[in-house]
Scaffold this motif. Sequence first.
Motif, PDB file in Angstrom:
ATOM      1  N   ASN A   6      40.025  31.855  35.635  1.00  0.00           N
ATOM      2  CA  ASN A   6      39.502  30.774  36.454  1.00  0.00           C
ATOM      3  C   ASN A   6      40.464  29.605  36.654  1.00  0.00           C
ATOM      4  OD1 ASN A   6      37.427  29.910  38.004  1.00  0.00           O
ATOM      5  ND2 ASN A   6      36.368  28.833  36.345  1.00  0.00           N
ATOM      6  N   GLU A   8      42.977  26.809  38.431  1.00  0.00           N
ATOM      7  CA  GLU A   8      43.033  25.965  39.609  1.00  0.00           C
ATOM      8  C   GLU A   8      44.453  25.411  39.651  1.00  0.00           C
ATOM      9  OE1 GLU A   8      39.442  23.410  40.366  1.00  0.00           O
ATOM     10  OE2 GLU A   8      40.972  21.879  40.115  1.00  0.00           O
ATOM     11  N   ARG A  19      41.663  27.992  43.830  1.00  0.00           N
ATOM     12  CA  ARG A  19      40.385  27.399  43.452  1.00  0.00           C
ATOM     13  C   ARG A  19      39.605  28.386  42.604  1.00  0.00           C
ATOM     14  NH1 ARG A  19      37.718  26.209  49.039  1.00  0.00           N
ATOM     15  NH2 ARG A  19      38.312  28.301  49.662  1.00  0.00           N
ATOM     16  N   GLY A  20      40.026  28.531  41.378  1.00  0.00           N
ATOM     17  CA  GLY A  20      39.279  29.408  40.490  1.00  0.00           C
ATOM     18  C   GLY A  20      39.625  30.864  40.676  1.00  0.00           C
ATOM     19  N   VAL A  21      40.835  31.250  40.243  1.00  0.00           N
ATOM     20  CA  VAL A  21      41.261  32.639  40.359  1.00  0.00           C
ATOM     21  C   VAL A  21      41.186  33.301  38.988  1.00  0.00           C
ATOM     22  CG1 VAL A  21      43.228  34.140  40.807  1.00  0.00           C
ATOM     23  CG2 VAL A  21      42.755  32.218  42.329  1.00  0.00           C
ATOM     24  N   ARG A 219      41.130  31.910  46.586  1.00  0.00           N
ATOM     25  CA  ARG A 219      40.229  32.500  45.596  1.00  0.00           C
ATOM     26  C   ARG A 219      40.172  34.016  45.774  1.00  0.00           C
ATOM     27  NH1 ARG A 219      34.520  30.018  47.232  1.00  0.00           N
ATOM     28  NH2 ARG A 219      35.711  28.165  46.701  1.00  0.00           N
TER      29      ARG A 219
END
Lengths: 265, 311
Positions: A6, A8, A19-21, A219
């Motif tokens: 997650n 950023e 954004r939150g990978v 994402r």
Amino acid sequence: MLTINNIEVIYNDVILVLRGVSIKVGEGQIVALLGANGAGKTTTLKAISGLLHAEEGKVTRGSIDFENEQIDKLTPDQIVARGIVQVLEGRRLFRHLSVEENLLTGALTRKDRNAIINRDLEQIYHYFPILKTLRKRTSGYLSGGEQQMLVIGRGLMSRPRLMMLDEPSIGLAPMLVQEIFEIIRKINQETGLPILLVEQNARIALDVAHYAYVMETGRVVLDGTPAQLAQNEDIKEFYLGMTQVGERKSYRDVKHYKRRKRWLG
Amino acid sequence: MNWVLVPQQIATGILNGGIIALISLGVVLIFKSSEIFNFAHGHLLMLGAYVTWWFAGGNQDGTEVFNLPLIPAFLIAVLVAIVVGLLIERFALRPMTGQPLLSIVLMTLGLALFIEGVVSLVFGVQPSAVFPSPFSPSAVFRVPFPGAMGGFIILKKTLVLSFGAAMLASIAFALFFNFTKTGLAMRATSEDHELARSVGLNVPRIFGLSWAIAGVIATVGGILLAMLTGASLNLSTVVLVAFPAILLGGLDSFLGAIVGGITVGLVQALVQASSNIEVRNSAEIAPYVVLLIVLVIRPEGLFGQKRIERI
């Protein structure tokens, strides 16, 4: 072995690129990361290799773990020492150095004796025989395919435990792309080296990968095994260029408004 | 041409060229590892000369704090140079990582002024003609040579020493860069910083190392030069003579620095053998004229790397 949790990423303190990978690479796997330009694929790789710091980029949330160690605060040389090597996009090489010197730069961080390094050099020449015949040449004058082989070879020279390839197919003729991906597959099968592969050529990437993620605007929007993804209507339509029936599509029939992606971008 | 002067001028020119070559080497070293043209090199050189001078007893007028023989003073100056080199990398250049090259080059210009300020605060602005030297400045070798004035060529011992030092240093560098791992790492770093990072090289450490080595060469050059002229703030202007040598040889070639240095030394000396006073007075411009001609024919300098373009 590699777990991205997650994350950023923010460039210059203002631009939010990831954004939150969340991504996982398991032992011996080839994992493909697909997506259009600007989706954040390269940024994800740079977050892992630590190269973000030099570009005013920061991992602001989440964590990256490699073999149970958090690595997102380390510098690039420490990360290479842990066994992660990134092969940059666009066949970047030290153009004034010879082919063999380029390969040796890959091994500069190792403390092994010369005999061992020379053995690895032979190993590289085994995968890419053409490099052996060109070893004394100035690398800047090689052809595109040879340069791509050289940069992959240089990555291997660091004896990585995870190799990240950024668009190895870019700007190469289809036959060469085929050849290079065959070698990538072979390296993975023979040595069990896990590979994280960023590609725009979805067809060939899905062909070699064991697992794939699709990224869009920072994402992950979809993930699954290549077989699962190949069944997905959206992947077929937007990445493999097939109609729903499975035939190749003609440009004449394309109506971009006819079908919308079903995921949220 | 005043032919009877020519043999002597050729000899002096080559020896003078040795010092110029040594100074050029330091600039080339920094350029090779980081693509930065170091405008502060002359000031590092002056700093090295002053530090040696101070530890060796300075003016010898009763105000001296230390009074060491030349060799220990030289060794201390070398240590100081290493520390200064590392400090420059850490506090002046590392914060500039990722900035445009021009800003970094300007930073070296700022450093030059800073060093000049510090030196004049610490050691004073008064030049000192007294500088410790293993030989007196007038000690010479006389080499018999028919056709020269008086049948002899006169070689100043200090000049011979500095020529030898320059040759040794350049051979050492050539070997170091071409045959060691650190040399390969430096050559790689000079081509592409990001790529060097991606293969796991510790780029800041490599910069630090090259600045430390450059500081040491500058100090050696400074001492050799000060033996001839005494210690003064003007020592730093010697880089104006080194510039044409560096560009002539190609900014990134050690061999080029040597050949360029000797060429500049020779040109200056030969111009002074002219029988025309106007020509004699142009000794300072003459190397730039040669530089202009060379650059028209070979824009990368005599031994510089050609830019690789694939079409």
